[in-house]
Design an enzyme around this catalytic site. Structure first.
Site, mmCIF file in Angstrom:
data_model
loop_
_atom_site.group_PDB
_atom_site.id
_atom_site.type_symbol
_atom_site.label_atom_id
_atom_site.label_comp_id
_atom_site.label_asym_id
_atom_site.label_seq_id
_atom_site.Cartn_x
_atom_site.Cartn_y
_atom_site.Cartn_z
ATOM 1 N N CYS A 2 23.224 -10.941 -8.795
ATOM 2 C CA CYS A 2 23.787 -12.183 -9.743
ATOM 3 C C CYS A 2 23.712 -12.086 -11.190
ATOM 4 O O CYS A 2 22.482 -11.485 -11.663
ATOM 5 C CB CYS A 2 23.107 -13.062 -9.270
ATOM 6 N N ARG A 27 26.885 -7.245 -11.504
ATOM 7 C CA ARG A 27 25.484 -7.607 -10.742
ATOM 8 C C ARG A 27 26.206 -8.496 -9.413
ATOM 9 O O ARG A 27 25.137 -9.032 -9.054
ATOM 10 C CB ARG A 27 24.734 -8.665 -12.042
ATOM 11 N N TRP A 76 25.914 -12.411 -6.273
ATOM 12 C CA TRP A 76 25.926 -11.477 -5.303
ATOM 13 C C TRP A 76 25.431 -11.881 -3.482
ATOM 14 O O TRP A 76 23.846 -12.426 -4.504
ATOM 15 C CB TRP A 76 25.058 -10.541 -5.994
ATOM 16 N N ASN A 112 19.551 -16.443 -10.458
ATOM 17 C CA ASN A 112 19.592 -15.257 -9.630
ATOM 18 C C ASN A 112 18.102 -14.798 -9.358
ATOM 19 O O ASN A 112 16.935 -15.185 -9.595
ATOM 20 C CB ASN A 112 19.533 -14.337 -11.136
ATOM 21 N N GLY A 113 17.646 -14.323 -8.031
ATOM 22 C CA GLY A 113 16.658 -14.136 -7.176
ATOM 23 C C GLY A 113 16.279 -14.612 -6.058
ATOM 24 O O GLY A 113 17.897 -15.483 -4.742
ATOM 25 N N GLU A 490 21.989 12.911 -3.586
ATOM 26 C CA GLU A 490 23.108 12.071 -4.437
ATOM 27 C C GLU A 490 24.681 12.242 -4.364
ATOM 28 O O GLU A 490 25.489 11.433 -4.577
ATOM 29 C CB GLU A 490 22.728 12.502 -5.861
ATOM 30 N N LYS A 494 27.216 9.062 -4.412
ATOM 31 C CA LYS A 494 28.298 8.840 -4.948
ATOM 32 C C LYS A 494 29.253 8.761 -4.091
ATOM 33 O O LYS A 494 30.508 7.845 -3.993
ATOM 34 C CB LYS A 494 28.896 9.870 -5.521
ATOM 35 N N GLU A 497 29.542 4.975 -1.591
ATOM 36 C CA GLU A 497 29.281 3.785 -2.090
ATOM 37 C C GLU A 497 30.572 3.817 -2.814
ATOM 38 O O GLU A 497 30.791 2.401 -2.871
ATOM 39 C CB GLU A 497 27.744 3.831 -2.939
ATOM 40 N N HIS A 513 20.051 21.146 14.753
ATOM 41 C CA HIS A 513 18.725 20.449 15.469
ATOM 42 C C HIS A 513 19.923 19.077 15.694
ATOM 43 O O HIS A 513 19.207 18.315 16.356
ATOM 44 C CB HIS A 513 17.834 20.419 14.437
ATOM 45 N N LYS A 612 24.503 -3.922 -8.863
ATOM 46 C CA LYS A 612 24.153 -3.329 -9.844
ATOM 47 C C LYS A 612 22.257 -2.573 -9.935
ATOM 48 O O LYS A 612 22.340 -1.785 -9.843
ATOM 49 C CB LYS A 612 24.756 -2.866 -11.347
HETATM 50 O O1 M6R Z 1 18.458 0.351 -10.851
HETATM 51 P P1 M6R Z 1 17.847 1.191 -10.200
HETATM 52 O O2 M6R Z 1 17.557 2.966 -10.297
HETATM 53 O O3 M6R Z 1 16.210 1.235 -9.466
HETATM 54 O O4 M6R Z 1 18.571 1.297 -9.246
HETATM 55 C C1 M6R Z 1 18.360 1.661 -7.940
HETATM 56 C C2 M6R Z 1 19.465 1.722 -6.199
HETATM 57 O O5 M6R Z 1 19.394 0.692 -6.615
HETATM 58 C C3 M6R Z 1 20.548 2.607 -7.650
HETATM 59 O O6 M6R Z 1 19.992 3.539 -7.385
HETATM 60 C C4 M6R Z 1 21.768 2.376 -5.931
HETATM 61 O O7 M6R Z 1 21.535 3.214 -5.255
HETATM 62 C C5 M6R Z 1 23.089 2.926 -7.256
HETATM 63 N N1 M6R Z 1 23.999 2.281 -6.769
HETATM 64 C C6 M6R Z 1 23.190 4.110 -6.793
HETATM 65 O O8 M6R Z 1 25.112 5.052 -7.481
#
Ligand code: M6R
Length: 617
Positions: A2, A27, A76, A112-113, A490, A494, A497, A513, A612
């Site tokens: 949010c 957000r 969100w 937000n929260g 990573e 990518k 997501e 395994h 985010k």
């Molecule tokens: O703001 P942060 O780096 O703490 O966020 C951590 C994760 O939420 C963030 O890296 C998330 O996995 C991203 N969507 C990755 O692209």
């Protein structure tokens, strides 16, 4: 999770609120709403589901709403499905449906929260004849403020304070009161909010880029503080209602930092910013030829263990960091998911260093892990991108990555900057403890990373071609060993997501395994293979899945041409000391995820269900 904004000043509020919200959409983007007040008139509330554009259309870009004071929210969903009724703002009266129009309510707010004990508070309010129109925790908190406001008649600060004493959870809360038509009240606990001022105007937002077009003079409100915001001025209060003096900070951020600058998506812009970000992050810590890190050398000499804690990509950067630190020093490293670390009942050695990695500096689990480590009196070192964020402020020492605002939900440049921060720490640690005798040689090698990333970016057309050809697939596997495995974690994130292709990262030696049973004709397997000692082994693992029908792609280094004989598609990265290879191999994988998402016609910057900054557990 949010985004919230606010404005009070001399201009029409609605267009400013919409413009600020457009920079916070990363957000949350399942619904949005604004409330605007025109002098003593009732607040006008308008909401819409889906992206902000729907709300903007509804209010003609803001022109349809008149008023100099207002608040806004992009959601969100946590409590209550995404719908217009559950969208914010929420009110102390009734606000069913999409736009409540002028509302009769005394209190209107956005949040937000998460309010954890909202059920219990709701029951209390039901006994006092309050009725609820939404399923949200926010409506409960707004009605509770209204309850205390009317019960004690001591004004907004008192009412909010009494409410917050009853509330368990996290909040960045913005509230307008009918009796104070030119003021906005805010309160904060473990969720970000900043307040900016300029001549005769005040702006509120979840982060700086949202308001950077309007002002660079920003106040950071602390946890468990409140603020009263008028046109051009702000007053801060503690939980006793006593005023707290505070000075604004001038933020060094150009308004262009939050623009796409000709790229189709923020993600592509941010991928291309990586050479600069790597350089800036590296140079921020090199002074007079040596690495400056704000941790006492004596402590570095005697520490016995390192914990690296983060979520998502930040955790993946930590896994790379683990391999690098253990290669360059004699210190054992454990990498922990913040959501596990915070509840784990494990013995922690007193002379441990706990490194928290976070782009936003607000991730709820990472923040909680930081506090858990501090409670045990462990030294905490934060690697954070957002200046002034909660993790940055609470850690014993902070290293700021120089990535600038990252808008795309999928991180790219912040991850690359985190790698640099971790390499620097590893080299510093190795130097102080005597395992590295020539740190300059390693730093000089790091200096070559930016130009090598540039070279990889020039190869993007081939990756685009490959992505277009395979865009229809359902599953992908990323395999590698050692640092290449860390890099695969990573790359796989990518891919999944933003393109919604199911993908898994596997240590290449672990496939047989169990997981190898998933390989069938045409399954895409991407092998990352850059480490000398492990090269032949990973190649064999690729050949094994290839002989079971997998389509093989490889990311390897220039000169390792033997890969081409064994796989169907190869991307070469420039040669580099293999310790730093993750900084290069991740680039084609970022491009792959991006181009897959584009080829599948998806919203690259705002993937479904994600936000985010994850400020809830
Ligand atoms: O703001 P942060 O780096 O703490 O966020 C951590 C994760 O939420 C963030 O890296 C998330 O996995 C991203 N969507 C990755 O692209």
């Amino acid at each position: 999770m949010c985004g919230i904004v606010g404005y009070v000043g001399t201009r029409q509020a609605a267009p400013i609120l919409l413009s600020a919200l457009s920079r916070l959409e990363y957000r949350g983007y399942d619904s949005a709403g604004i409330a605007v007040r025109d002098g003593a008139e009732l607040a006008e509330v308008v909401k819409a589901t889906g992206k902000l554009a729907n709300l903007s259309m509804k209010v003609d870009g803001g022109k349809a709403l008149k008023g100099f004071c207002g608040i806004g929210h992009t959601r969100w969903a946590t409590h209550g499905e995404p719908s217009t009724t559950n969208a914010h703002p929420h009110v102390s009266g009734n606000c069913l449906g999409s736009g409540c129009g002028p509302v009769e309510s005394d209190v209107v707010g956005v949040h937000n929260g998460i309010i954890e004990n909202y059920q219990e508070l709701k029951e209390k309010l039901l006994k006092h004849d309050y009725r609820f129109y939404s399923n949200t925790d926010t409506e409960v908190v707004i009605k509770l403020i209204d309850y205390y406001y009317k019960k004690y008649k001591l004004g907004p600060i008192d009412a909010i304070n009494r409410t917050l004493v009853r509330v368990r959870g996290t909040y960045a809360l913005e509230v307008m009161f009918k009796d104070y038509p030119d003021e906005i009240y805010v309160a904060r606990k473990d969720a970000p909010i900043i307040i900016g001022t300029s001549a005769g105007e005040s702006f509120i937002a979840s982060d700086v880029p949202a308001i950077i077009n309007y002002t660079q003079s920003v106040y950071y409100i602390d946890n468990l503080e409140l603020a009263r915001i008028c046109a051009g001025s702000v007053h801060f209060y503690d939980l006793n209602g006593d005023e707290v003096p505070k000075e604004p900070t001038k933020v060094e951020l150009s308004p262009q930092a939050a623009e796409k600058e000709g790229f189709e998506h923020f993600m592509m812009k941010e991928i291309h910013e990586q050479p600069r970000v790597v350089k800036d992050t590296l140079h921020s810590a090199i002074k007079d030829g040596s690495i400056h890190i704000d941790i006492d050398d004596e402590f570095l000499k005697k520490l016995s263990r390192i914990y690296i804690v983060g979520c998502g990509s930040a955790y993946h950067a930590g896994v790379v960091g683990q391999y690098v630190i253990e290669r360059l020093t004699d210190v054992p490293v454990r990498v922990e998911l913040a959501s596990e670390f915070r509840y784990r009942k494990m013995p922690l050695a007193k002379d441990s260093l706990v490194i928290l990695v976070s782009q936003s500096g607000e991730t709820a689990d990472t923040l909680a892990a930081l506090r858990a480590a501090k409670e045990k009196s462990l030294f905490t070192y934060a690697i954070v991108n957002v200046v002034g964020s909660s993790i940055a402020r609470e850690a014993d020492s902070v290293f700021y990555t120089m990535a600038g605002p990252e808008i795309a939900v999928a991180t790219t440049k912040a991850y690359s900057a985190q790698l640099i921060a971790l390499y620097l720490l590893a080299i510093k640690l190795g130097t102080v403890r005597g395992s590295i005798t020539d740190p300059k040689e390693l730093v000089d090698e790091m200096e070559t990373i930016p130009e090598k990333i540039e070279a990889i970016l020039k190869e993007r057309d081939r990756i685009q071609w490959f992505a277009a050809k395979f865009a229809h697939i359902k599953d992908a596997f990323f395999i590698g060993r050692g640092i290449d495995y860390a890099s695969c974690l990573e790359g796989s994130l990518k891919m999944k997501e933003i393109s919604y292709v199911h993908s898994e990262a596997y240590a290449a030696g672990e496939l047989k395994h169990g997981t190898i049973s998933l390989i069938e004709d045409g399954t895409l397997v991407i092998g990352v293979n850059t480490q000398d000692e492990l090269f032949e082994k990973t190649l064999s693992n690729l050949v094994e899945v290839g002989s079971r029908g997998a389509y093989l792609a490889a990311i390897t280094e220039n000169g390792r041409y033997s890969m081409e004989d064994s796989v169907n598609f190869t991307v070469y990265t420039p040669r580099i000391n293999e310790i730093f290879s993750a900084s290069l191999t991740v680039i084609p994988m970022q491009l792959l995820g991006y181009y897959f998402a584009v080829a599948r016609g998806l919203d690259v910057d705002k993937p479904r269900n994600l936000a985010k900054s994850v400020t809830v557990e």
